[in-house]
Design an enzyme around this catalytic site. Structure first.
Site, PDB file in Angstrom:
ATOM      1  N   GLY A  97       0.809  -1.219   0.000  1.00 36.34           N
ATOM      2  CA  GLY A  97       0.000   0.000   0.000  1.00 36.34           C
ATOM      3  C   GLY A  97       0.835   1.260   0.000  1.00 36.34           C
ATOM      4  CG  HIS A 154      -4.221  12.702   1.806  1.00 37.36           C
ATOM      5  ND1 HIS A 154      -4.477  12.900   0.463  1.00 37.36           N
ATOM      6  CD2 HIS A 154      -4.517  11.399   2.063  1.00 37.36           C
ATOM      7  CE1 HIS A 154      -4.901  11.761  -0.067  1.00 37.36           C
ATOM      8  NE2 HIS A 154      -4.938  10.832   0.872  1.00 37.36           N
ATOM      9  CG  HIS A 155      -2.865  12.693   7.297  1.00 37.11           C
ATOM     10  ND1 HIS A 155      -1.515  12.549   7.486  1.00 37.11           N
ATOM     11  CD2 HIS A 155      -3.247  11.629   6.537  1.00 37.11           C
ATOM     12  CE1 HIS A 155      -1.102  11.437   6.888  1.00 37.11           C
ATOM     13  NE2 HIS A 155      -2.146  10.858   6.297  1.00 37.11           N
ATOM     14  CE  LYS A 158      -0.640  11.095   0.411  1.00 32.81           C
ATOM     15  NZ  LYS A 158      -0.034   9.785   0.636  1.00 32.81           N
ATOM     16  N   GLY A 164      -0.894   9.202  -4.124  1.00 35.06           N
ATOM     17  CA  GLY A 164      -0.851   8.094  -5.078  1.00 35.06           C
ATOM     18  C   GLY A 164      -2.218   7.856  -5.699  1.00 35.06           C
ATOM     19  CB  THR A 165      -5.646   7.950  -4.271  1.00 38.07           C
ATOM     20  OG1 THR A 165      -5.282   7.003  -3.277  1.00 38.07           O
ATOM     21  CG2 THR A 165      -7.064   7.703  -4.748  1.00 38.07           C
TER      22      THR A 165
HETATM   23  P1  NAP Z   1       3.262   6.240   8.984  1.00 35.75           P
HETATM   24  O1  NAP Z   1       2.294   6.404  10.111  1.00 35.75           O
HETATM   25  O2  NAP Z   1       4.395   7.218   8.846  1.00 35.75           O
HETATM   26  O3  NAP Z   1       3.825   4.740   9.052  1.00 35.75           O
HETATM   27  C1  NAP Z   1       4.883   4.310   8.231  1.00 35.75           C
HETATM   28  C2  NAP Z   1       5.553   3.153   8.955  1.00 35.75           C
HETATM   29  O4  NAP Z   1       6.608   2.657   8.134  1.00 35.75           O
HETATM   30  C3  NAP Z   1       6.174   3.583  10.277  1.00 35.75           C
HETATM   31  O5  NAP Z   1       5.912   2.585  11.238  1.00 35.75           O
HETATM   32  C4  NAP Z   1       7.661   3.656   9.943  1.00 35.75           C
HETATM   33  O6  NAP Z   1       8.495   3.349  11.047  1.00 35.75           O
HETATM   34  C5  NAP Z   1       7.795   2.542   8.904  1.00 35.75           C
HETATM   35  N1  NAP Z   1       8.985   2.785   8.087  1.00 35.75           N
HETATM   36  C6  NAP Z   1       9.254   3.857   7.301  1.00 35.75           C
HETATM   37  N2  NAP Z   1      10.454   3.725   6.713  1.00 35.75           N
HETATM   38  C7  NAP Z   1      10.968   2.557   7.174  1.00 35.75           C
HETATM   39  C8  NAP Z   1      12.187   1.862   6.929  1.00 35.75           C
HETATM   40  N3  NAP Z   1      13.119   2.353   6.096  1.00 35.75           N
HETATM   41  N4  NAP Z   1      12.367   0.670   7.540  1.00 35.75           N
HETATM   42  C9  NAP Z   1      11.437   0.161   8.368  1.00 35.75           C
HETATM   43  N5  NAP Z   1      10.265   0.775   8.652  1.00 35.75           N
HETATM   44  C10 NAP Z   1      10.037   1.953   8.055  1.00 35.75           C
HETATM   45  O7  NAP Z   1       2.504   6.308   7.576  1.00 35.75           O
HETATM   46  P2  NAP Z   1       1.042   5.727   7.217  1.00 35.75           P
HETATM   47  O8  NAP Z   1       0.059   6.829   7.251  1.00 35.75           O
HETATM   48  O9  NAP Z   1       0.790   4.480   7.988  1.00 35.75           O
HETATM   49  O10 NAP Z   1       1.259   5.395   5.658  1.00 35.75           O
HETATM   50  C11 NAP Z   1       2.235   4.465   5.239  1.00 35.75           C
HETATM   51  C12 NAP Z   1       2.245   4.401   3.712  1.00 35.75           C
HETATM   52  O11 NAP Z   1       0.985   3.879   3.263  1.00 35.75           O
HETATM   53  C13 NAP Z   1       2.407   5.761   3.023  1.00 35.75           C
HETATM   54  O12 NAP Z   1       3.164   5.578   1.852  1.00 35.75           O
HETATM   55  C14 NAP Z   1       0.981   6.153   2.681  1.00 35.75           C
HETATM   56  O13 NAP Z   1       0.887   7.054   1.596  1.00 35.75           O
HETATM   57  C15 NAP Z   1       0.425   4.800   2.322  1.00 35.75           C
HETATM   58  N6  NAP Z   1      -1.036   4.660   2.398  1.00 35.75           N
HETATM   59  C16 NAP Z   1      -1.615   3.909   1.432  1.00 35.75           C
HETATM   60  C17 NAP Z   1      -2.966   3.636   1.466  1.00 35.75           C
HETATM   61  C18 NAP Z   1      -3.546   2.712   0.423  1.00 35.75           C
HETATM   62  O14 NAP Z   1      -4.748   2.400   0.488  1.00 35.75           O
HETATM   63  N7  NAP Z   1      -2.739   2.223  -0.522  1.00 35.75           N
HETATM   64  C19 NAP Z   1      -3.754   4.162   2.498  1.00 35.75           C
HETATM   65  C20 NAP Z   1      -3.130   4.922   3.498  1.00 35.75           C
HETATM   66  C21 NAP Z   1      -1.755   5.157   3.446  1.00 35.75           C
HETATM   67  P3  NAP Z   1       8.999   4.541  12.018  1.00 35.75           P
HETATM   68  O15 NAP Z   1       7.737   5.012  12.724  1.00 35.75           O
HETATM   69  O16 NAP Z   1       9.984   3.869  12.900  1.00 35.75           O
HETATM   70  O17 NAP Z   1       9.557   5.608  11.130  1.00 35.75           O
END
Ligand code: NAP
Length: 273
Positions: A97, A154-155, A158, A164-165
């Site tokens: 995702g 978005h919040h 981001k 991406g959507t």
């Molecule tokens: P988030 O709260 O920042 O969570 C990202 C997670 O990934 C955190 O736990 C972070 O760890 C971990 N991470 C980042 N870089 C890393 C690395 N190099 N190695 C290991 N862990 C790593 O973000 P989110 O809102 O959950 O969104 C995550 C992604 O999903 C984004 O790209 C967002 O755009 C996408 N997204 C997609 C959809 C969909 O339906 N496709 C929906 C919502 C979000 P740390 O906290 O330790 O940094």
């Protein structure tokens, strides 16, 4: 037997929502919760961290320590590349995702789909994937007579823009109209921009507050306009879709994994013609 699901980025916003969606499914079980190496969450109880109550599963910081049938990864591009390569090397399906890949990263990522089933979607909600089909219809009927603009909000946390959507929406429209999105996309406007060119597809981005994800595509013609809007009010909409995709990739644990290949959420929902 329940399908064993591992979640990377477990401490993130989507990681926690995914844990809740897995807990709500009677076909899936959380078998591994993975965080960044050295994170303070290592060893903590995964259920407690996700706010679901203790479940006795200790959080780990590498896939090598995880047992799973399928991985769900919502992290960041660099981490997803590594995780997808691990799944490809170990014959495990993966649901991705993460957004914000550049062209080279995406190409490298999709190369893994030659080895395992890989489901990549910029948005896993049912509503947005339905909107992709509505956009195809609108583009076919109105496209060459309308100016097309995509607006998303978005919040404040981001990190990539446009979403991406929003880009996927632009791609669906451009493909339907036989246009190349790379050539016709206009990202934001400022100053003396000149008159709008009909073939362009405009993108505007709003960031702030706790907006989970709003997208509106406007088809602006002379005398009328059509707007197709989707508003997500909970991350569970994405998380439930991703769990559904994970089950689909493994044949619901009954029929064995799907063939290696690149799938998206419209494949999962049967929305492709
Ligand atoms: P988030 O709260 O920042 O969570 C990202 C997670 O990934 C955190 O736990 C972070 O760890 C971990 N991470 C980042 N870089 C890393 C690395 N190099 N190695 C290991 N862990 C790593 O973000 P989110 O809102 O959950 O969104 C995550 C992604 O999903 C984004 O790209 C967002 O755009 C996408 N997204 C997609 C959809 C969909 O339906 N496709 C929906 C919502 C979000 P740390 O906290 O330790 O940094």
């Amino acid at each position: 037997m329940a399908v064993k699901i591992a979640i990377t980025g477990f401490g993130g916003r989507m990681g926690r929502a995914l844990a809740e969606a897995v807990a709500q499914s009677d076909k899936a079980e959380l078998s591994a919760a993975i965080v960044r190496p050295g994170s303070s969450l290592v060893g903590a109880d995964a259920g407690e961290v996700a706010g679901l109550g203790r479940n006795g599963l200790a959080i780990v910081d590498s896939l090598e320590q995880a047992q799973f049938d399928v991985l769900i990864d919502f992290t960041a591009p660099a981490a997803t590349q590594v995780n997808a390569a691990y799944c490809a090397a170990h014959g495990r399906p993966i649901v991705i995702g993460t957004t914000g890949f550049d062209a080279a990263q995406k190409e490298e990522l999709l190369a893994q789909a030659g080895k395992v089933p890989l489901c990549l979607a910029s948005n896993f909600s049912t509503g947005v994937n339905l909107c992709f089909n509505l956009l195809e219809t609108a583009a076919r009927v109105l496209g060459d007579d309308a100016d097309i603009e995509v607006v998303e909000a978005h919040h404040r946390h981001k990190v990539d823009a446009p979403s991406g959507t929003a880009l996927s929406m632009g791609e669906v429209i451009a493909e339907t109209l036989g246009r190349d999105l790379e050539k016709v996309a206009v990202y934001g406007r400022e100053g003396q921009t000149g008159a709008r060119e009909r073939d362009t597809i405009g993108f505007a981005t709003v960031r702030g507050g706790d907006v989970v994800g709003d997208h509106t595509v406007m088809f602006l013609a002379d005398g009328e306009r059509v707007e197709i809007t989707h508003k997500a009010s909970s991350r569970l909409a994405f998380a439930r879709g991703a769990v559904r995709a994970a089950l689909w990739l493994t044949g619901d644990g009954q029929n064995g994994d799907r063939a290696a290949g690149h799938y998206d959420m419209r494949d999962v929902l049967g929305l492709k013609a």
